[in-house]
Design a protein around this motif. Structure first.
Motif, PDB file in Angstrom:
ATOM      1  N   SER A  97       0.861  -1.180   0.000  1.00  0.00           N
ATOM      2  CA  SER A  97       0.000   0.000   0.000  1.00  0.00           C
ATOM      3  C   SER A  97       0.903   1.236   0.000  1.00  0.00           C
ATOM      4  O   SER A  97       1.856   1.305   0.793  1.00  0.00           O
ATOM      5  CB  SER A  97      -0.869  -0.007   1.260  1.00  0.00           C
ATOM      6  N   THR A  98       0.606   2.194  -0.868  1.00  0.00           N
ATOM      7  CA  THR A  98       1.448   3.407  -0.907  1.00  0.00           C
ATOM      8  C   THR A  98       1.330   4.163   0.418  1.00  0.00           C
ATOM      9  O   THR A  98       2.269   4.845   0.824  1.00  0.00           O
ATOM     10  CB  THR A  98       1.052   4.342  -2.075  1.00  0.00           C
ATOM     11  N   ASN A  99       0.179   4.050   1.116  1.00  0.00           N
ATOM     12  CA  ASN A  99       0.055   4.719   2.414  1.00  0.00           C
ATOM     13  C   ASN A  99       1.057   4.136   3.419  1.00  0.00           C
ATOM     14  O   ASN A  99       1.679   4.878   4.187  1.00  0.00           O
ATOM     15  CB  ASN A  99      -1.367   4.561   2.976  1.00  0.00           C
ATOM     16  N   GLN A 121      -0.844  -2.003  -6.557  1.00  0.00           N
ATOM     17  CA  GLN A 121      -0.734  -2.307  -5.124  1.00  0.00           C
ATOM     18  C   GLN A 121      -1.282  -3.718  -4.880  1.00  0.00           C
ATOM     19  O   GLN A 121      -2.288  -4.116  -5.475  1.00  0.00           O
ATOM     20  CB  GLN A 121      -1.574  -1.342  -4.291  1.00  0.00           C
ATOM     21  N   LYS A 125      -5.504  -0.112   0.366  1.00  0.00           N
ATOM     22  CA  LYS A 125      -6.415  -0.018   1.510  1.00  0.00           C
ATOM     23  C   LYS A 125      -7.511   1.019   1.310  1.00  0.00           C
ATOM     24  O   LYS A 125      -7.258   2.109   0.795  1.00  0.00           O
ATOM     25  CB  LYS A 125      -5.643   0.411   2.769  1.00  0.00           C
ATOM     26  N   GLY A 126      -8.718   0.674   1.746  1.00  0.00           N
ATOM     27  CA  GLY A 126      -9.780   1.656   1.906  1.00  0.00           C
ATOM     28  C   GLY A 126      -9.866   1.971   3.388  1.00  0.00           C
ATOM     29  O   GLY A 126      -8.952   1.651   4.147  1.00  0.00           O
ATOM     30  N   ARG A 127     -10.964   2.584   3.820  1.00  0.00           N
ATOM     31  CA  ARG A 127     -11.126   2.859   5.249  1.00  0.00           C
ATOM     32  C   ARG A 127     -11.605   1.598   5.969  1.00  0.00           C
ATOM     33  O   ARG A 127     -12.142   0.683   5.339  1.00  0.00           O
ATOM     34  CB  ARG A 127     -12.163   3.976   5.457  1.00  0.00           C
ATOM     35  N   ARG A 130     -11.202  -1.965   4.716  1.00  0.00           N
ATOM     36  CA  ARG A 130     -11.687  -2.367   3.386  1.00  0.00           C
ATOM     37  C   ARG A 130     -10.520  -2.324   2.395  1.00  0.00           C
ATOM     38  O   ARG A 130      -9.486  -1.748   2.678  1.00  0.00           O
ATOM     39  CB  ARG A 130     -12.810  -1.425   2.946  1.00  0.00           C
ATOM     40  N   SER A 131     -10.727  -2.940   1.230  1.00  0.00           N
ATOM     41  CA  SER A 131      -9.596  -2.957   0.291  1.00  0.00           C
ATOM     42  C   SER A 131      -9.890  -2.094  -0.935  1.00  0.00           C
ATOM     43  O   SER A 131     -11.044  -1.753  -1.216  1.00  0.00           O
ATOM     44  CB  SER A 131      -9.272  -4.396  -0.111  1.00  0.00           C
ATOM     45  N   TRP A 132      -8.810  -1.715  -1.617  1.00  0.00           N
ATOM     46  CA  TRP A 132      -8.895  -0.862  -2.807  1.00  0.00           C
ATOM     47  C   TRP A 132      -8.321  -1.613  -3.996  1.00  0.00           C
ATOM     48  O   TRP A 132      -7.145  -1.990  -3.990  1.00  0.00           O
ATOM     49  CB  TRP A 132      -8.129   0.450  -2.565  1.00  0.00           C
ATOM     50  N   GLU A 133      -9.131  -1.855  -5.008  1.00  0.00           N
ATOM     51  CA  GLU A 133      -8.688  -2.558  -6.219  1.00  0.00           C
ATOM     52  C   GLU A 133      -7.582  -1.754  -6.891  1.00  0.00           C
ATOM     53  O   GLU A 133      -7.791  -0.590  -7.246  1.00  0.00           O
ATOM     54  CB  GLU A 133      -9.856  -2.671  -7.207  1.00  0.00           C
ATOM     55  N   ASN A 184     -15.156  10.936   1.636  1.00  0.00           N
ATOM     56  CA  ASN A 184     -13.898  10.712   0.910  1.00  0.00           C
ATOM     57  C   ASN A 184     -14.049  10.142  -0.496  1.00  0.00           C
ATOM     58  O   ASN A 184     -13.095   9.619  -1.043  1.00  0.00           O
ATOM     59  CB  ASN A 184     -13.017   9.746   1.723  1.00  0.00           C
ATOM     60  N   LYS A 192     -18.277   5.580  -8.248  1.00  0.00           N
ATOM     61  CA  LYS A 192     -17.028   6.010  -7.606  1.00  0.00           C
ATOM     62  C   LYS A 192     -15.844   5.916  -8.563  1.00  0.00           C
ATOM     63  O   LYS A 192     -15.569   4.862  -9.123  1.00  0.00           O
ATOM     64  CB  LYS A 192     -16.789   5.131  -6.377  1.00  0.00           C
ATOM     65  N   ASN A 217      -9.227   6.017 -10.527  1.00  0.00           N
ATOM     66  CA  ASN A 217      -9.342   5.072 -11.643  1.00  0.00           C
ATOM     67  C   ASN A 217      -9.258   5.881 -12.936  1.00  0.00           C
ATOM     68  O   ASN A 217     -10.161   6.639 -13.255  1.00  0.00           O
ATOM     69  CB  ASN A 217     -10.663   4.325 -11.584  1.00  0.00           C
ATOM     70  N   LEU A 229     -18.190  -4.733  -8.048  1.00  0.00           N
ATOM     71  CA  LEU A 229     -17.954  -3.282  -8.069  1.00  0.00           C
ATOM     72  C   LEU A 229     -18.505  -2.614  -9.334  1.00  0.00           C
ATOM     73  O   LEU A 229     -18.656  -1.403  -9.388  1.00  0.00           O
ATOM     74  CB  LEU A 229     -16.458  -2.980  -7.956  1.00  0.00           C
TER      75      LEU A 229
HETATM   76  C1  BT5 Z   1     -11.656   4.658   0.083  1.00  0.00           C
HETATM   77  O1  BT5 Z   1     -12.077   3.842   1.101  1.00  0.00           O
HETATM   78  O2  BT5 Z   1     -12.333   5.069  -0.817  1.00  0.00           O
HETATM   79  C2  BT5 Z   1     -10.175   5.034   0.151  1.00  0.00           C
HETATM   80  C3  BT5 Z   1      -9.414   4.535  -1.034  1.00  0.00           C
HETATM   81  C4  BT5 Z   1      -7.982   5.019  -1.004  1.00  0.00           C
HETATM   82  C5  BT5 Z   1      -7.135   4.312  -2.006  1.00  0.00           C
HETATM   83  C6  BT5 Z   1      -5.752   4.897  -2.078  1.00  0.00           C
HETATM   84  S1  BT5 Z   1      -4.795   4.222  -3.365  1.00  0.00           S
HETATM   85  C7  BT5 Z   1      -3.380   4.992  -2.775  1.00  0.00           C
HETATM   86  C8  BT5 Z   1      -3.439   4.873  -1.257  1.00  0.00           C
HETATM   87  N1  BT5 Z   1      -2.839   3.638  -0.813  1.00  0.00           N
HETATM   88  C9  BT5 Z   1      -3.753   2.829  -0.239  1.00  0.00           C
HETATM   89  O3  BT5 Z   1      -3.512   1.693   0.221  1.00  0.00           O
HETATM   90  N2  BT5 Z   1      -4.963   3.435  -0.254  1.00  0.00           N
HETATM   91  C10 BT5 Z   1      -4.892   4.748  -0.825  1.00  0.00           C
HETATM   92  P1  BT5 Z   1     -13.583   3.448   1.385  1.00  0.00           P
HETATM   93  O4  BT5 Z   1     -14.439   4.662   1.463  1.00  0.00           O
HETATM   94  O5  BT5 Z   1     -13.508   2.557   2.570  1.00  0.00           O
HETATM   95  O6  BT5 Z   1     -14.018   2.649   0.108  1.00  0.00           O
HETATM   96  C11 BT5 Z   1     -13.603   1.333  -0.125  1.00  0.00           C
HETATM   97  C12 BT5 Z   1     -14.663   0.686  -1.001  1.00  0.00           C
HETATM   98  O7  BT5 Z   1     -14.606   1.229  -2.329  1.00  0.00           O
HETATM   99  C13 BT5 Z   1     -14.469  -0.807  -1.173  1.00  0.00           C
HETATM  100  O8  BT5 Z   1     -15.060  -1.519  -0.113  1.00  0.00           O
HETATM  101  C14 BT5 Z   1     -15.171  -1.062  -2.512  1.00  0.00           C
HETATM  102  O9  BT5 Z   1     -16.574  -1.124  -2.334  1.00  0.00           O
HETATM  103  C15 BT5 Z   1     -14.887   0.204  -3.290  1.00  0.00           C
HETATM  104  N3  BT5 Z   1     -13.696   0.069  -4.144  1.00  0.00           N
HETATM  105  C16 BT5 Z   1     -12.605  -0.712  -4.003  1.00  0.00           C
HETATM  106  N4  BT5 Z   1     -11.717  -0.504  -4.974  1.00  0.00           N
HETATM  107  C17 BT5 Z   1     -12.250   0.437  -5.791  1.00  0.00           C
HETATM  108  C18 BT5 Z   1     -11.803   1.086  -6.966  1.00  0.00           C
HETATM  109  N5  BT5 Z   1     -10.614   0.845  -7.521  1.00  0.00           N
HETATM  110  N6  BT5 Z   1     -12.641   1.991  -7.509  1.00  0.00           N
HETATM  111  C19 BT5 Z   1     -13.831   2.290  -6.977  1.00  0.00           C
HETATM  112  N7  BT5 Z   1     -14.300   1.715  -5.872  1.00  0.00           N
HETATM  113  C20 BT5 Z   1     -13.513   0.799  -5.276  1.00  0.00           C
END
Ligand code: BT5
Length: 328
Positions: A97-99, A121, A125-127, A130-133, A184, A192, A217, A229
Motif C-alpha cells: 500500500s502506498t500509504n 498495489q 487499503k480503503g477505510r 476495506r480494500s482498494w482494487e 472521501n 465512484k 481510476n 464493483l
Molecule cells: C476509500 O475507502 O475510498 C479510500 C481509497 C484510497 C485508495 C488509495 S490508493 C493509494 C493509497 N494507498 C492505499 O492503500 N490506499 C490509498 P472506502 O471509502 O472505505 O471505500 C472502499 C470501497 O470502495 C471498497 O469496499 C469497494 O466497495 C470500493 N472500491 C474498491 N476498490 C475500488 C476502486 N478501484 N474503484 C472504486 N471503488 C472501489
C-alpha cells in the motif's frame, strides 16, 4: 532521500525529447557525452528497458515516441509545476500500500510533500479495513506526506481539501462535473471514480504527519473491475471514452492539492467548504449514514464550518456526523 544526480539515461531522454520530431544521431550523442557509440547504444537499450519506445535507424540515429511515455518518477517530475508536493517521489512498480510505504518514509523524516507512487498495489487499503482494487498499468495510486501545524482534531478536513483537489483535476478532463460524497469519495455519474484515505500520526495536541492516500481510476476498463464493483465503480476512461495520460493527471492533481492545501493553511476551512459544497449534489436528498454501531437516516444538508456532515432527522433535529458511510 532522493538521488539528485541525473543519470546518463535521463540526460539522453531529455535530449531525445527535445529532438523528438527528427532523429538524434548516435554520433551527436557520443560527442555530447564523450562516450563511444557502443556505450551510447547500451544506454539506449537501458532506456528501452525502462519502458520508453525508441526507434533506431542505422542511418539516422534514435527517435523517442512521445505519445507513449512510461509512468515513472522521472516523467512525473519533469515539468511538474509544484513547489513542494511531489518534488521527491519514491516510485514502485508494485507495493503493498502506498500509504504504508509513505508512513515508513515519514517516520524516517521525509519532508512535507514527499510522495509515493505505485503502478500497482497488492494490499491497497480503503477505510476501516476495506480494500482498494489496484491493478497495474491503468490507475493512479499515490500517498503524500503532509506536516500541517493544525490540531489533530482538524485532520479530517484534509480529506475534504484533497477531495476538492481531486474533483478539480477530474473536471479538467471530464465534461461531466464530478460529485463529492462525504467524506472521501469522488463520483462521476453516481459511480465512484476516486477515493481518499487519510491517516495520521499525532500526539495529543500536535500532528507529526498526515498521509493523504489517493486512488483514481484513470484507464481501468469495466472488465477489470470485480463483478460486485461494476454497478458502483467507474474510471475516467469509461466515462469520457478516451485514454488519459496518468503523468498529465498526476501532475495536475499535485498542483491542485498544493494550491488548495496552501489556501487551507492560510485562510482556514471556509474556502474549502465553499468549493467542496460546489461539488456536493446530494444536498436535500434522504441518505442513510452507517456508523460502527448504528445507522441514522435524514436529509443531507451539506457540511458545517468544521467539515462535519449535517443531517436533518425526521424529528427536525440537526445531527452533526463526524464519521460514517453515506448511502442514498
Ligand atoms: C476509500 O475507502 O475510498 C479510500 C481509497 C484510497 C485508495 C488509495 S490508493 C493509494 C493509497 N494507498 C492505499 O492503500 N490506499 C490509498 P472506502 O471509502 O472505505 O471505500 C472502499 C470501497 O470502495 C471498497 O469496499 C469497494 O466497495 C470500493 N472500491 C474498491 N476498490 C475500488 C476502486 N478501484 N474503484 C472504486 N471503488 C472501489
Amino acid at each position: 532521500m532522493k538521488d539528485q544526480t541525473i543519470s546518463t539515461e535521463q540526460e539522453i531522454i531529455r535530449l531525445l525529447k527535445k529532438k523528438s520530431r527528427s532523429y538524434l544521431s548516435g554520433q551527436t550523442l557520443s560527442k555530447s557525452f564523450g562516450l563511444s557509440r557502443t556505450a551510447i547504444w547500451k544506454h539506449i537499450n537501458a532506456i528501452k528497458e525502462m519502458g520508453y519506445f525508441i526507434e533506431a535507424s542505422p542511418a539516422k540515429g534514435y527517435r523517442l515516441n512521445l505519445d507513449n511515455l512510461p509512468f515513472n518518477a522521472f516523467e512525473i517530475s519533469s515539468n511538474l509545476k509544484t513547489s513542494f508536493i511531489g518534488k521527491d517521489i519514491s516510485f514502485y512498480k508494485d507495493t503493498g500500500s502506498t500509504n504504508d510505504a509513505a508512513r515508513a518514509f515519514a517516520i524516517k523524516g521525509a519532508r512535507e510533500g514527499f510522495a509515493v507512487v505505485a503502478d500497482s498495489q497488492t494490499k491497497g487499503k480503503g477505510r476501516l479495513g476495506r480494500s482498494w482494487e489496484s491493478p497495474a498499468g491503468v490507475n493512479i495510486y499515490t500517498s503524500i506526506v503532509l506536516r500541517p501545524s493544525i490540531m489533530p482534531l482538524f485532520a479530517p478536513q484534509l480529506t475534504l481539501v484533497s477531495a476538492v483537489a481531486v474533483a478539480e483535476a477530474i473536471s479538467k478532463y471530464s465534461q461531466k462535473t464530478p460529485e463529492v460524497k462525504w467524506p472521501n469519495d469522488i463520483l462521476i455519474n453516481s459511480k465512484k471514480v476516486a477515493g481518499i484515505l487519510t491517516e495520521m500520526n499525532s500526539e495529543t495536541d500536535r500532528i507529526n504527519f498526515v498521509i493523504i492516500g489517493i486512488g483514481v481510476n484513470i484507464n481501468m476498463t469495466r472488465k477489470m473491475f470485480p463483478e460486485e464493483l461494476r454497478p458502483i465503480a467507474t474510471s475516467l476512461k469509461e466515462e469520457i471514452g478516451k485514454e488519459i495520460s496518468r503523468i498529465d493527471f498526476i501532475q495536475t492533481l499535485y498542483l491542485n492539492l498544493e494550491t488548495w492545501y496552501k489556501r487551507y493553511l492560510k485562510h482556514g476551512f471556509e474556502p474549502i467548504r465553499r468549493a467542496w459544497t460546489g461539488y456536493f449534489t446530494m444536498a436535500g436528498r434522504v441518505v442513510k449514514v452507517r456508523q460502527m454501531d448504528k445507522a441514522i437516516v435524514g436529509v443531507a444538508m451539506g457540511i458545517d464550518d468544521n467539515g462535519e456532515l449535517l443531517l436533518r432527522e425526521k424529528s427536525g433535529n440537526i445531527t452533526r456526523i463526524i464519521s460514517g458511510d453515506v448511502e442514498i
